[in-house]
Enzyme design. Sequence first.
Site, PDB file in Angstrom:
ATOM      1  N   ILE A  17       0.830  -1.217   0.000  1.00 18.06           N
ATOM      2  CA  ILE A  17       0.000   0.000   0.000  1.00 18.06           C
ATOM      3  C   ILE A  17       0.859   1.259   0.000  1.00 18.06           C
ATOM      4  CG2 ILE A  17      -2.008  -1.071   1.082  1.00 18.06           C
ATOM      5  CD1 ILE A  17      -1.047  -0.010   3.768  1.00 18.06           C
ATOM      6  N   GLY A  18       2.162   1.121   0.005  1.00 16.38           N
ATOM      7  CA  GLY A  18       3.029   2.285  -0.049  1.00 16.38           C
ATOM      8  C   GLY A  18       4.470   1.871  -0.285  1.00 16.38           C
ATOM      9  N   GLY A  21      11.838   5.240  -0.370  1.00 15.11           N
ATOM     10  CA  GLY A  21      13.252   4.936  -0.509  1.00 15.11           C
ATOM     11  C   GLY A  21      13.763   3.931   0.503  1.00 15.11           C
ATOM     12  N   MET A  22      13.048   3.781   1.621  1.00 17.21           N
ATOM     13  CA  MET A  22      13.511   2.879   2.668  1.00 17.21           C
ATOM     14  C   MET A  22      12.710   1.600   2.750  1.00 17.21           C
ATOM     15  SD  MET A  22      16.158   4.270   4.048  1.00 17.21           S
ATOM     16  CE  MET A  22      16.350   3.465   5.632  1.00 17.21           C
ATOM     17  N   VAL A  25       5.470  -0.696   2.463  1.00 16.26           N
ATOM     18  CA  VAL A  25       4.477  -0.893   3.512  1.00 16.26           C
ATOM     19  C   VAL A  25       3.383  -1.791   2.953  1.00 16.26           C
ATOM     20  CG1 VAL A  25       2.813   0.197   5.065  1.00 16.26           C
ATOM     21  CG2 VAL A  25       4.973   1.340   4.560  1.00 16.26           C
ATOM     22  N   LYS A  40       5.743  -2.720   7.722  1.00 18.71           N
ATOM     23  CA  LYS A  40       6.751  -2.004   6.953  1.00 18.71           C
ATOM     24  C   LYS A  40       7.968  -2.903   6.766  1.00 18.71           C
ATOM     25  CE  LYS A  40       9.682   2.136   7.083  1.00 18.71           C
ATOM     26  NZ  LYS A  40      10.065   3.314   7.888  1.00 18.71           N
ATOM     27  N   ASP A 137      11.934  13.438  10.570  1.00 22.44           N
ATOM     28  CA  ASP A 137      11.561  13.340   9.153  1.00 22.44           C
ATOM     29  C   ASP A 137      10.110  13.772   8.950  1.00 22.44           C
ATOM     30  OD1 ASP A 137      12.036  12.901   6.476  1.00 22.44           O
ATOM     31  OD2 ASP A 137      11.584  10.759   6.555  1.00 22.44           O
TER      32      ASP A 137
END
Length: 551
Positions: A17-18, A21-22, A25, A40, A137
Amino acid sequence: MEHGRRVAGRYHLIEPIGRGGMGVVWRAHDDLLDRPVAVKEVLHLPASEDDRAIFIRRTMREARAAGRVSHPNVIVVHDVIEEDGHPWIVMQLVQARSLGEILRDHGPLVPDRVASIGLQVLDALCTAHAAGVLHRDVKPENVLIGPDNRVVLTDFGIATMPEESTSTMTGSITGTPAFLPPERLNGRPATPESDLWSLGATLYAAVEGRPPFERSSPVATMAAILNDEPAPPRRAGELTPVLHGLLRKDPLLRMDAAEAADLLRAAMPGRSPAPGGTTGPSPARSTAPDGTTRLPSNEAPAPPGGSGSSSRARLLTIVLVPLLVAAAAFGGWYGYHSLAAGDSATGSTGGTTTGQPASEPIASPSQSPSPSPSPSPSQSPSETPAQSPPPSPSPPPSSAGPDDDVPAGWSRHDDPLGFSVALPDGWTAYDRKGRRVWFRKPGSRDYLLIDLTPWTDADPVAAMRTVERTSTRLGLLKGYARIRLDAGTYLGVPSADWEFTHTPPTGRVRVLDRAFRLPDGRCFAIYWQVADARWTTGLPYFQTFADTFRP
């Protein structure tokens, strides 16, 4: 990664769903507890096994950091797992879209909606900072907005706790360039003020449709953050002052959380200006243009004299004032009338009628129509551990002397309230109310309060104990810890020194409050507050204030 896989034998991955860069999810299901979750999958291509180990430790620290924050506007972390050589973080599944996605699909938002979003994010940050957690962030992609307009701050992916050593990826600065504050680009560590700058950049992007320093490349963007001023907002309207205040490059001059909350509230519809210049529908207090709290004029203390409950009401007026204004910033405001009522002084001469029930505490910034900032910029009093350096210049060790024996770098201030005291150069009287005056250096969170409101208790120690009992009973001092409450002699009269710590959203602070009455009947309190971590360097200031104080 194939759909349908189970992580740790219990988290069934359904669909991504997402992506970022890291990592990725996933929408997932916790088979053990039979509930939907978000998982995640944190991805990283390490240069070495040492780098991989550092990365995993950082991610575990992220989960611990987020797990320490319990707040309706902060994502809930359920679990953290290491599998296949990288971490997986199990979180609350929020049915929401990111602010970044909304901006891409629909363009800039109207100022009052941005103000509402900002208040909720600010509330989440204040709670995180009070727990010693930095986000690091804050950006539109990490602000989720649900169909009911509830805002959730997510992805403490590069969060850190100040007490832990920092593990950073070799040769890099973590974060999104357009939302990184200038102090971090200059190599300085993140602070709560850094999160506030990133919040300012996020709100600017939400109302203007682009980040304040966005350029054609990451390097050009970072250079602009360091060297340029943001373009004047064109769509922000009443949000303009808070954007300018949060985007100040110097963190010591940056707007604090309490003032930002008041200005965000002022930008929302249906808020009428308060007498002090910003919004404040609550009759319990008004707010000055600089964000300092001012009690309304009908809360002036009664004249000296009388006994019983009216005496207690006057005592609470004088000694609780610093605590009341401080408590307002971190969610503990009850109003003077409520305190007096709680001490059986409701109908006393000189009592007030604020119209606020004694049982109604103030809510957090996103819930209350008018939270109040501290009289000092530490806000909340607040906000984060205070990061400003001790005021300059440093005072010498305590050195009582004649009136003209003022330390170098200090000057004597003669006050119309009928006293004088030496202040470090650059310090000013930044707020007044009745028989109270606050002093500080601009940009500092430390402050000195001199209070001449009369009180009638014969024993200053007993007076302080009454205040301590009442303020702790009402929850005005979160994390309160008494250090001492001692009887003494000051200027030849009995005095009381109350020293304690408590934890507003900005971090733990330490207070030394000295109360005494002169032979002519005048009552004084000398109240000094400084970040607890700087108490060793802050105590000489109080000693110099006390040594140079003259009625």
